[in-house]
Design a protein around this motif. Structure first.
Motif: not given
Length: 160
Positions: A112-135
């Motif tokens: 909505n106008s004041y709530t957002g989500i971050v979502y995983l949109q495709r499968q990660v097949k192997e163990p992996k680390d991420f560092l996301l900057d979400v603005e």
């Protein structure tokens, strides 16, 4: 899973925080950039800004988060929700992933106008680390305010 952080069998330095993940651990370091001060273990706040543009374009707050998921997570998976607190009528947010999503595993969506989500949109097949900057840019009463979420995401092998 053994919690190496709790029992002290990790090798993190005193400047690092131990974070337990399935089957292992990570040593994380939380530093505030210059012109920011640490206001809690996971949060930095801007000390000052020099002009209107600088105030609009640099985050007023940087907050660190850690998330842990297994490789068999069903996608699309909502993994993180963001919004101003408190929210007011007339608020409007713009969300973007500004760093760490080079392989397009993640995306954002407004609920909505004041709530957002971050979502995983495709499968990660192997163990992996991420560092996301979400603005999150918050439009409130004619002014944009920027907030930055630095999200460590650890995808671990699923336990059988």
């Amino acid at each position: 899973d053994i919690d190496e952080c709790a029992i002290g069998t990790h090798n993190c330095s005193t400047a690092e925080t131990c974070y337990n993940i399935q089957g292992s651990f990570r040593c994380l370091s939380f530093e505030c950039p210059s012109n920011y001060r640490k206001v809690s273990d996971m949060r930095c706040e801007r000390i000052s800004c020099f002009n209107y543009l600088d105030c609009q374009n640099t985050p007023v707050r940087i907050t660190y988060y850690q998330l842990n998921f297994q490789t068999n997570i069903v996608v699309p998976a909502h993994i993180f929700r963001i919004g101003p607190s408190p929210a007011y009528a007339g608020d409007n947010i713009v969300l973007s992933i500004t760093k760490g999503n080079e392989e397009s595993y993640f995306s954002t969506r407004r609920l909505n106008s004041y709530t957002g989500i971050v979502y995983l949109q495709r499968q990660v097949k192997e163990p992996k680390d991420f560092l996301l900057d979400v603005e999150m840019k918050l439009w409130r009463q004619g002014t944009y305010t920027t907030f930055l979420a630095k999200i460590y995401i650890f995808i671990t092998a699923h336990a059988y």
